[in-house]
Design an enzyme around this catalytic site. Sequence first.
Site, PDB file in Angstrom:
ATOM      1  N   GLY A 136      19.324  52.815  68.606  1.00  0.00           N
ATOM      2  CA  GLY A 136      19.550  52.851  67.172  1.00  0.00           C
ATOM      3  C   GLY A 136      20.886  52.335  66.735  1.00  0.00           C
ATOM      4  N   GLN A 153      28.409  50.709  62.213  1.00  0.00           N
ATOM      5  CA  GLN A 153      28.807  50.346  63.432  1.00  0.00           C
ATOM      6  C   GLN A 153      29.062  48.971  63.559  1.00  0.00           C
ATOM      7  OE1 GLN A 153      25.303  52.741  65.271  1.00  0.00           O
ATOM      8  NE2 GLN A 153      26.725  52.643  66.970  1.00  0.00           N
ATOM      9  N   CYS A 203      25.926  56.113  72.707  1.00  0.00           N
ATOM     10  CA  CYS A 203      26.371  55.665  71.347  1.00  0.00           C
ATOM     11  C   CYS A 203      26.888  54.049  71.622  1.00  0.00           C
ATOM     12  CB  CYS A 203      27.197  56.274  70.302  1.00  0.00           C
ATOM     13  SG  CYS A 203      27.590  55.734  68.830  1.00  0.00           S
ATOM     14  N   LEU A 204      26.493  53.111  70.958  1.00  0.00           N
ATOM     15  CA  LEU A 204      26.885  51.842  71.177  1.00  0.00           C
ATOM     16  C   LEU A 204      28.632  51.818  70.774  1.00  0.00           C
ATOM     17  CD1 LEU A 204      24.274  49.363  69.873  1.00  0.00           C
ATOM     18  CD2 LEU A 204      24.747  49.928  72.201  1.00  0.00           C
ATOM     19  N   HIS A 262      21.455  61.361  64.815  1.00  0.00           N
ATOM     20  CA  HIS A 262      22.672  60.706  65.497  1.00  0.00           C
ATOM     21  C   HIS A 262      23.051  59.614  64.334  1.00  0.00           C
ATOM     22  CE1 HIS A 262      24.779  58.905  68.775  1.00  0.00           C
ATOM     23  NE2 HIS A 262      24.709  57.899  67.974  1.00  0.00           N
ATOM     24  N   GLU A 263      22.115  58.737  63.745  1.00  0.00           N
ATOM     25  CA  GLU A 263      22.425  57.646  63.075  1.00  0.00           C
ATOM     26  C   GLU A 263      22.876  58.240  61.774  1.00  0.00           C
ATOM     27  OE1 GLU A 263      22.797  55.018  64.371  1.00  0.00           O
ATOM     28  OE2 GLU A 263      21.623  55.480  66.144  1.00  0.00           O
ATOM     29  N   HIS A 295      26.310  58.804  61.471  1.00  0.00           N
ATOM     30  CA  HIS A 295      27.029  57.892  61.631  1.00  0.00           C
ATOM     31  C   HIS A 295      27.523  57.622  59.933  1.00  0.00           C
ATOM     32  CE1 HIS A 295      27.773  56.045  65.418  1.00  0.00           C
ATOM     33  NE2 HIS A 295      26.472  56.027  65.538  1.00  0.00           N
TER      34      HIS A 295
HETATM   35 NI    NI Z   1      25.610  56.064  67.689  1.00  0.00          NI
END
Ligand code: NI
Length: 172
Positions: free
Chosen positions: A45, A50, A92-93, A135-136, A139
């Site tokens: 995701g 991000q 998470c990236l 989670h997304e 963000h």
């Molecule tokens: Ni993330």
Amino acid sequence: MDFEIKVYPDPVLRKKAEDVEKIDDEIIKILDTMRDMMYSYKGIGLAAEQIGLTKKLIVIDMMPEGTSELIQLINPKIVKAEDIYEEHEEGCLSVPGYYDVVKNRKKGIRVEYIDRNGNEQVIETEDFLSVVLQHEIDHLNGTLFVDRLSPIKRGLFKKEWKKIQKERQEKE
Ligand code: NI
């Protein structure tokens, strides 16, 4: 457009994303870029913040490599959530190399969003997709999964993160 993955503690990750008013070529291009970056970084995701953009855009694909089930969400919002909590290990990236269990994800949620063709869509899920969506969407509100750890674990994260950063710098 040239984008890079923004990494903690980049301040853009703390910004609140804005609604997308109109789905134009630029938005479609951003969604495609996010999709490509998610695949090349092997994430499941990615939220627009991000890559440094404060727009309510998310891409998700939880299928293993070689298969694909891409979901592209514009202006997603959680409209219903069960009062049942689940624990899942998350990564998470934007916090690369760190994983931890988040204890306060809701089990069943209903998310409404607009797809890239401008159609209203609904996802109702109790599966791991529910955790990924939360989670997304976090963000888009400037929240990272590490913010959801207990104070003690958050302290441990900060120590561990310093170590991870140091190791990364030594490699460079
Ligand atoms: Ni993330």
